[in-house]
Write a protein that holds these residues in place. Structure first.
Motif, PDB file in Angstrom:
ATOM      1  N   LYS A  27      72.922 -18.796 -15.239  1.00  0.00           N
ATOM      2  CA  LYS A  27      73.482 -19.377 -14.021  1.00  0.00           C
ATOM      3  C   LYS A  27      74.266 -18.366 -13.197  1.00  0.00           C
ATOM      4  O   LYS A  27      74.194 -18.353 -11.966  1.00  0.00           O
ATOM      5  CB  LYS A  27      74.376 -20.564 -14.402  1.00  0.00           C
ATOM      6  N   ASP A  28      75.014 -17.500 -13.869  1.00  0.00           N
ATOM      7  CA  ASP A  28      75.870 -16.550 -13.168  1.00  0.00           C
ATOM      8  C   ASP A  28      75.094 -15.526 -12.347  1.00  0.00           C
ATOM      9  O   ASP A  28      75.674 -14.828 -11.509  1.00  0.00           O
ATOM     10  CB  ASP A  28      76.766 -15.809 -14.170  1.00  0.00           C
ATOM     11  N   MET A  29      73.775 -15.445 -12.584  1.00  0.00           N
ATOM     12  CA  MET A  29      72.960 -14.505 -11.818  1.00  0.00           C
ATOM     13  C   MET A  29      72.666 -15.018 -10.412  1.00  0.00           C
ATOM     14  O   MET A  29      72.221 -14.266  -9.545  1.00  0.00           O
ATOM     15  CB  MET A  29      71.628 -14.259 -12.542  1.00  0.00           C
ATOM     16  N   PHE A  30      72.926 -16.304 -10.171  1.00  0.00           N
ATOM     17  CA  PHE A  30      72.500 -16.933  -8.927  1.00  0.00           C
ATOM     18  C   PHE A  30      73.690 -17.483  -8.145  1.00  0.00           C
ATOM     19  O   PHE A  30      73.760 -18.667  -7.825  1.00  0.00           O
ATOM     20  CB  PHE A  30      71.488 -18.038  -9.214  1.00  0.00           C
ATOM     21  N   ASN A  31      74.630 -16.606  -7.838  1.00  0.00           N
ATOM     22  CA  ASN A  31      75.801 -17.014  -7.063  1.00  0.00           C
ATOM     23  C   ASN A  31      75.494 -17.119  -5.565  1.00  0.00           C
ATOM     24  O   ASN A  31      76.163 -17.843  -4.833  1.00  0.00           O
ATOM     25  CB  ASN A  31      76.956 -16.036  -7.293  1.00  0.00           C
TER      26      ASN A  31
END
Length: 453
Positions: A27-31
């Motif tokens: 998830k953190d890759m898609f800010n």
């Protein structure tokens, strides 16, 4: 026991593969609000991350003209609905359904988040970076050319090349009308040969941006109507060049039976060039009447990309530029006309009607010469068109389709349906709806990550 574990791993891998759930990253890759995910089949996906923490996914190419939705904005369209706005023509696409207020429909995909990992349900494997492609093998319609002699100023190709190298649009228009008159009167009688420039010249004062970085508006205000007209004028300027380019670039082409292109081919595209010059004049005059001028807004050269991609192949040029792009112009005409009519801009409406009538004849010209060459070379024109579009067209042929306009251009209902059916299926294709539970995802995340990325 080791054998049992191997069997279990293989079974779980098969379940994950069959379910069509693709692991795309944590998830953190898609800010960022929008991230483009590259698909192995070329139908790329945009992953949308909204401020409330939810994820959505849809095709990244706008079904209107292939605009890059990953460069679009997310807007609230009312009733708690969020939409992704195409940066090219501001078409809106609802994040949960893919529907648009314009009547278009985009393909959406189910997204699941589990344990901080993002999964998308799609048949094709997805990646954060595009695959490196090998050079495409030229289509087998490539034909030999005659040696190019010294260019004569008394030939059509000399003037075609000169117009392509003319940066000032009014001068380009004036030269186009002059050459058209001299060709029709017989003052210029020889087709001749000349070297086509790599790209037509443009004024240095123009601000050129990537297609996805230009906003055109929806025609609801004076400024947005000017932006739409400016965009159309830019397209018409490129259309002038495309007409002269097909003349000079393919003047020496021989068909497979060694025949030359007939003189009527050049007659048709000289006429197309003259029509496009007339269109530019009408639009430029209207922009001035509305208090602006051509060049006041940024432009793009997106249309020339298709010309560059088909510079080696006359059949590909006819199929992509003069059958796909021109026909798409017919498709979007009713909606564009309605936007100006809604603002009681009758002067602009009249100009658009003139352009529409002429563009029908341009589609007819592309279709006529495509089918002519196919007949001469004993090729099926529908399957040939399909093959060329698959290879060269960047985008999707999706609704709306102006059946009446296409029919008037010579695309019979049978031909239209057969040509477009393959590409309409893009939006109508059914992706396997296989439910994958959180339990299954939690059991095999490592397999989905290892085998599906």
């Amino acid at each position: 026991m080791d054998g049992f574990e191997r069997d279990l791993v293989c079974a779980l891998k098969e379940v994950v593969n069959d379910s069509n759930w693709q692991y795309v990253g944590v998830k953190d890759m898609f800010n960022s609000p929008c991230t483009k995910l590259y698909s192995e089949d070329g139908e790329h996906v945009v992953l949308v991350h909204t401020e409330d923490g939810r994820f959505w996914a849809m095709d990244s190419a706008c079904p209107h003209e292939g605009g890059p939705l990953e460069l679009g904005d997310i807007e609230d369209v009312g009733n708690g609905k969020l939409a992704l706005i195409c940066p090219w023509h501001h078409f809106d696409f609802c994040l949960d359904t893919g529907s648009s207020s314009t009547g278009l429909q985009n393909q959406v995909y189910e997204v699941r988040e589990f344990n901080g990992k993002i999964y998308i349900q799609t048949q094709s494997r997805l990646s954060l970076s595009p695959k490196t492609e090998t050079a495409a093998v030229p289509f087998d319609s490539l034909t030999p050319r005659l040696p190019v002699p010294v260019c004569s100023e008394d030939t059509l190709c000399f003037w075609a090349a000169k117009i392509l190298c003319t940066p000032e649009p009014k001068e380009k228009v004036a030269l186009t009308h002059q050459v058209q008159e001299q060709w029709n009167s017989g003052q210029i009688s020889e087709i001749g040969h000349a070297e086509a420039p790599e790209q037509p010249s443009r004024e240095e004062s123009l601000t050129v941006r990537e297609p996805g970085r230009i906003k055109r508006g929806k025609g609801g205000t004076l400024a947005s109507r000017i932006a739409l007209l400016h965009s159309l004028a830019n397209i018409e300027q490129w259309a002038i060049d495309l007409s002269w380019d097909i003349i000079v670039r393919f003047a020496t082409v021989r068909l497979q039976n060694r025949e030359q292109l007939p003189r009527e081919f050049f007659n048709d595209f000289v006429k197309v060039a003259g029509d496009e010059a007339k269109h530019y004049q009408l639009l430029e005059k209207r922009i001035t009447e509305l208090g602006s001028f051509f060049g006041s807004l940024p432009v793009h050269n997106g249309l020339w990309h298709s010309a560059a991609d088909t510079s080696h192949d006359l059949m590909a040029r006819l199929a992509i530029v003069h059958m796909v792009h021109e026909a798409r112009g017919l498709d979007v005409h009713p909606q564009t006309l309605a936007r100006f009519a809604a603002q009681s801009d009758e002067s602009s409406v009249k100009i658009l009607e003139v352009i529409y009538r002429d563009e029908i004849t341009h589609v007819a010209a592309g279709l006529r010469w495509f089918t002519y060459i196919c007949a001469k070379e004993k090729r099926d024109h529908v399957s040939t068109f399909h093959d060329l579009v698959k290879q060269h067209f960047k985008g999707y042929l999706k609704p709306p389709f102006n059946s009446e306009g296409r029919k008037t251009a010579g695309m019979t209902e049978e031909v239209t349906i057969s040509i477009l059916s393959l590409y309409r299926a893009v939006t109508e294709s059914l992706y396997t709806s296989f439910f994958i539970s959180d339990v299954l995802v939690s059991v095999v995340p490592s397999f989905s990550e290892a085998f599906l990325v």
